[in-house]
Motif scaffolding. Sequence first.
Motif, PDB file in Angstrom:
ATOM      1  N   CYS A 222       7.199  54.681 -16.438  1.00 30.29           N
ATOM      2  CA  CYS A 222       7.637  54.090 -17.697  1.00 30.29           C
ATOM      3  C   CYS A 222       7.796  52.586 -17.509  1.00 30.29           C
ATOM      4  CB  CYS A 222       8.973  54.690 -18.145  1.00 30.29           C
ATOM      5  SG  CYS A 222       8.915  56.448 -18.540  1.00 30.29           S
ATOM      6  N   TYR A 223       7.567  51.819 -18.565  1.00 30.75           N
ATOM      7  CA  TYR A 223       7.740  50.371 -18.509  1.00 30.75           C
ATOM      8  C   TYR A 223       8.689  49.857 -19.591  1.00 30.75           C
ATOM      9  CZ  TYR A 223       4.414  50.339 -22.403  1.00 30.75           C
ATOM     10  OH  TYR A 223       3.795  50.571 -23.596  1.00 30.75           O
ATOM     11  N   LYS A 224       9.118  50.741 -20.509  1.00 33.14           N
ATOM     12  CA  LYS A 224       9.977  50.305 -21.599  1.00 33.14           C
ATOM     13  C   LYS A 224      10.987  51.396 -21.934  1.00 33.14           C
ATOM     14  CE  LYS A 224       8.074  48.326 -25.215  1.00 33.14           C
ATOM     15  NZ  LYS A 224       7.353  48.163 -26.513  1.00 33.14           N
ATOM     16  N   VAL A 225      12.215  50.984 -22.246  1.00 30.56           N
ATOM     17  CA  VAL A 225      13.242  51.883 -22.747  1.00 30.56           C
ATOM     18  C   VAL A 225      13.433  51.624 -24.234  1.00 30.56           C
ATOM     19  CG1 VAL A 225      15.031  50.248 -21.981  1.00 30.56           C
ATOM     20  CG2 VAL A 225      15.676  52.579 -22.595  1.00 30.56           C
ATOM     21  N   VAL A 226      13.546  52.682 -25.014  1.00 34.77           N
ATOM     22  CA  VAL A 226      13.870  52.581 -26.440  1.00 34.77           C
ATOM     23  C   VAL A 226      15.077  53.467 -26.699  1.00 34.77           C
ATOM     24  CG1 VAL A 226      11.504  52.099 -27.151  1.00 34.77           C
ATOM     25  CG2 VAL A 226      12.300  54.458 -27.072  1.00 34.77           C
ATOM     26  N   ASP A 227      15.905  53.057 -27.649  1.00 36.39           N
ATOM     27  CA  ASP A 227      17.033  53.891 -28.037  1.00 36.39           C
ATOM     28  C   ASP A 227      17.490  53.510 -29.429  1.00 36.39           C
ATOM     29  OD1 ASP A 227      18.545  51.585 -27.812  1.00 36.39           O
ATOM     30  OD2 ASP A 227      19.981  52.404 -26.384  1.00 36.39           O
ATOM     31  N   VAL A 228      18.487  54.235 -29.931  1.00 32.17           N
ATOM     32  CA  VAL A 228      19.070  53.939 -31.236  1.00 32.17           C
ATOM     33  C   VAL A 228      20.571  53.770 -31.071  1.00 32.17           C
ATOM     34  CG1 VAL A 228      17.303  55.157 -32.555  1.00 32.17           C
ATOM     35  CG2 VAL A 228      19.361  56.389 -31.821  1.00 32.17           C
ATOM     36  N   CYS A 229      21.165  53.000 -31.976  1.00 29.93           N
ATOM     37  CA  CYS A 229      22.605  52.762 -31.942  1.00 29.93           C
ATOM     38  C   CYS A 229      23.138  52.742 -33.370  1.00 29.93           C
ATOM     39  CB  CYS A 229      22.919  51.433 -31.242  1.00 29.93           C
ATOM     40  SG  CYS A 229      24.689  51.119 -31.022  1.00 29.93           S
ATOM     41  N   GLU A 230      24.223  53.459 -33.599  1.00 32.16           N
ATOM     42  CA  GLU A 230      24.828  53.476 -34.929  1.00 32.16           C
ATOM     43  C   GLU A 230      25.323  52.080 -35.288  1.00 32.16           C
ATOM     44  OE1 GLU A 230      27.854  56.469 -34.973  1.00 32.16           O
ATOM     45  OE2 GLU A 230      26.535  57.954 -34.045  1.00 32.16           O
ATOM     46  N   THR A 231      25.023  51.635 -36.499  1.00 30.89           N
ATOM     47  CA  THR A 231      25.363  50.268 -36.885  1.00 30.89           C
ATOM     48  C   THR A 231      26.861  50.041 -37.003  1.00 30.89           C
ATOM     49  OG1 THR A 231      25.041  50.895 -39.212  1.00 30.89           O
ATOM     50  CG2 THR A 231      23.178  49.853 -38.072  1.00 30.89           C
ATOM     51  N   HIS A 232      27.648  51.091 -37.132  1.00 33.97           N
ATOM     52  CA  HIS A 232      29.099  50.911 -37.204  1.00 33.97           C
ATOM     53  C   HIS A 232      29.754  50.910 -35.822  1.00 33.97           C
ATOM     54  CE1 HIS A 232      28.636  55.379 -37.317  1.00 33.97           C
ATOM     55  NE2 HIS A 232      29.677  55.328 -36.507  1.00 33.97           N
TER      56      HIS A 232
END
Length: 230
Positions: A161-171
Motif C-alpha cells: 500500500c502507498y496511501k491511507v484513506v479514512d473518514v472522520c465525523e465532522t462533529h
Amino acid sequence: MTLIDKLRERIKQKGLSRTFGTLWKRYVFFHWELLWMERDLFSPVPPHKLRPYAGVRQVTITPENATAFARHFGDRVQTMAELAAEGHTGHMYLDEDGHAVAFIWGSTRDYHDRHYYGCNFPVRPGEFFEFGGEMTRAYFGSSLSVDVQVNLWEAMAAQECYKVVDVCETHNIPALKLHIRMGYHEQGRVTHVYGLFGRWRFFRETRYTGSRLEPLRKPGRPVVTSAAQA
C-alpha cells in the motif's frame, strides 16, 4: 430505578435541551457527515508536543486474543474477533497486565462497516482504509495516538500500500485536529449517514471545494505536501 427516574436524573445532569437532543437522534432522526481524508505512507509526520507514554506493547489482533479487550472495551470483544477473522489488519496495544488500551484497523479491500455506520467504504488498489482507532482516556494527549497510526502505516506499506484513506465525523473536533496534526489532506467528498426511527439508515455522497479543516488549523502550522500529490 424506573425509566422515568432515569430520565429525570439524566435531565438533571445534562439539561432538558441536551437530553431531548440525544433522545431525538437515537430514536427519531440523526445525520452524520463523514469527511474523507487521505495521506501517503512515506511523508514524515509533522513535529508535535504530545506527552510520552510507557508500559505498552503492540500485538496483532487475532480471533483468539480478542479477549484482551474485555476490561476496557468489553462490548467490542466479539467485534474485534470478527474483524480479525475477516482478514483485516488490526493492532492492539496492551498494558503491563495484558489489557488492551488502544487499537486500530486497516483494510486493503472495500470495507462494509456493519458494526457502526452500516455503509460500504470503497478502497482503490494501492490504498488501505483505516478505521476503528480508539484508546482509553489515560492515553489521551499522548504520543500513542501518533504511534498507533505510524505503526499501522508501516505494516500496510509492507502489503504494497502507498496511501491511507479514512473518514472522520465532522462533529468530532479532537479527531479532526488529530488528522491535521498527522498531515492528512481532504479529498473534497463527504459520506452522509441518515438514521430514521432507530431502525433505517440511508446514505449519499456529496462533493465540496476548499477546506473544511482550515478553521481548525493552528496559526503557523505547516501544511504537509504528500508525495502522492507532488
